[in-house]
Design an enzyme around this catalytic site. Structure first.
Site, mmCIF file in Angstrom:
data_model
loop_
_atom_site.group_PDB
_atom_site.id
_atom_site.type_symbol
_atom_site.label_atom_id
_atom_site.label_comp_id
_atom_site.label_asym_id
_atom_site.label_seq_id
_atom_site.Cartn_x
_atom_site.Cartn_y
_atom_site.Cartn_z
ATOM 1 C CB SER A 157 -0.842 0.461 1.489
ATOM 2 O OG SER A 157 -2.200 1.157 1.100
ATOM 3 N N GLY A 158 0.502 2.124 -0.504
ATOM 4 C CA GLY A 158 1.151 3.427 -0.307
ATOM 5 C C GLY A 158 2.720 3.353 -1.260
ATOM 6 C CB SER A 159 3.840 4.594 -3.694
ATOM 7 O OG SER A 159 3.023 4.824 -4.341
ATOM 8 N NE ARG A 284 -6.052 1.158 0.882
ATOM 9 C CZ ARG A 284 -6.118 1.845 -0.210
ATOM 10 N NH1 ARG A 284 -6.628 3.037 0.103
ATOM 11 N NH2 ARG A 284 -4.818 2.345 -0.734
#
Length: 419
Positions: A157-159, A284
């Site tokens: 997640s988040g790069s 999500r």
């Protein structure tokens, strides 16, 4: 009568975690945070959110904790604002007979290799890709596709771990690094596989989907390769009708193909010669404070909608007339290694820009900082609202520039710091 409980399995450390708990209370439910270390979420103590310490990676221990809670008070729902625990929350909800997405669908979706295969088989446009469990396989895939390629973990997640590799040497180095990782930043085990995929250079967007309906399309700003740090978002995206329709069609098709269709999904895409190719589907709510932008721009409370869905309440995603019309966020990042200076002055400088409604620095003065490799390297944010996306974006850009100029110490200050 006891107040019903809305259980949250862990949380995200920034962004919407606090808002989830606030929305639960506003709807008459008591938020209860289940976490291995609730102290990592400062808002829980600050807002007096009840916390239960439990090993959330241990299914039996977690279920026992939920049963103890349910023995004394009615549990009305189970959610998570952290991507890493959405499947766990869905499984608990199902065991309690409560609303939620399919845990199997969420779990499959979180493995990007499984997700990609499912989407490709369903005819959803995706980049060319290959799955590799060894460095040699990653190299062979990159050579077949032709450099440059993007190499990234199949979960994340988040790069985190996403990198553009321009030649064989870079593929070898990055694939070796990723395949050597056995646990993520939450301490959860990770599959020893990577994705090697086509590098798309078209503009990037996200479509925020709720259930099987597209709510809004968001324009995304991404930093310079070889990393892919999200540096800002604009709500709504300004697009020709044909491109807007292509993005929505691909996003909704992807959500349906993956067996989701309950609650929020954040679908990331790139336009490639007029084709809207799905980069990934996240089961999500969006991160990057996109839900806050949607609330300010459109009057649609996606966090509230997710909480209502978790409690089994009706959800209304109708735009409200008193919304600003457009909103933009820009994240503050450093270009070089430096030191944070007067963060209060930086926030004040950003807030002085007309249209800016929020500015925050995440770290205290004196913190050494450097160029961001992923979301963890972002230093702060500014949010601006306006009648149109162009005006909001320009205000956010100006505030970002002023905030950085005020917050970052000159090079001389860095050079004289003791090591």
């Amino acid at each position: 009568m006891n107040t019903p409980l809305l259980l949250f399995v862990e949380s995200n450390t920034t962004g919407t975690g606090r808002q989830f708990a606030q929305r639960a209370r506003a709807l008459g439910a008591e938020p209860v945070l289940l976490g291995a270390d609730p102290g990592r979420y400062p808002y829980a103590a600050e807002d007096e959110v009840r916390a239960v310490v439990v090993d959330t990676a241990d299914g039996d221990a977690l279920w026992a904790a939920v049963q103890r809670l349910a023995a004394g008070t009615r549990v009305a729902g189970v959610l998570s604002s952290s991507e890493y625990y959405v499947a766990t929350a869905a499984e608990l909800a199902a065991r309690l007979g409560l609303p939620g997405p399919s845990a199997d669908a969420v779990r499959a979706c979180r493995d990007k290799s499984v997700q990609r295969r499912t989407l490709a088989e369903a005819g959803v446009p995706v980049p060319w890709f290959s799955v590799a469990g060894e460095v040699a396989e990653a190299v062979a895939a990159a050579q077949w596709q032709g450099a440059p390629v993007v190499v990234k973990p199949v979960q994340g997640s988040g790069s985190l771990g996403v990198r553009l590799c321009r030649d064989t040497g870079e593929v070898v180095s990055h694939a070796k690094e990723l395949l050597g990782v056995t646990a993520n930043e939450r301490g959860l085990s990770t599959p020893a596989r990577v994705l090697v995929e086509q590098y798309l250079t078209g503009p990037e967007f996200s479509v925020e989907v709720f259930g099987e309906d597209a709510v809004v399309t968001v324009a995304k700003h991404v930093g310079a390769p070889p990393v892919f740090v999200e540096t800002g978002h604009d709500v709504p995206a300004v697009l020709p009708a044909s491109e807007a329709a292509a993005l929505v069609d691909s996003a909704v098709h992807a959500v349906k193909a993956l067996g989701l269709g309950w609650g929020a999904a954040h679908v990331e895409l790139r336009l490639d010669g007029g084709v809207a190719r799905v980069i990934e589907v996240n089961p999500r709510l969006a991160g990057g404070m996109i839900p806050e932008l949607v609330r300010r721009a459109r009057g649609v409370d996606l966090v509230g909608a997710q909480v209502r869905a978790g409690l089994g309440l009706p959800v209304d995603l109708t735009d409200t007339s008193d919304a600003a019309g457009a909103a933009a966020i820009r994240f503050l990042t450093a270009d070089t290694d430096t030191v944070l200076g007067d963060t209060d002055a930086a926030e004040a400088a950003a807030l002085a820009v007309p249209g800016v409604v929020d500015a925050a620095l995440y770290r205290p003065p004196g913190t050494r900082v450097g160029p961001a490799e992923d979301f963890r390297g972002r230093l702060g944010h500014v949010i601006a609202v306006a009648a149109g996306p162009g005006e909001a974006g320009r205000a956010a850009d100006t505030a970002r520039t002023l905030g950085l100029a005020t917050a970052l110490e000159p090079a001389s200050a860095k050079e004289t710091m003791p090591v």
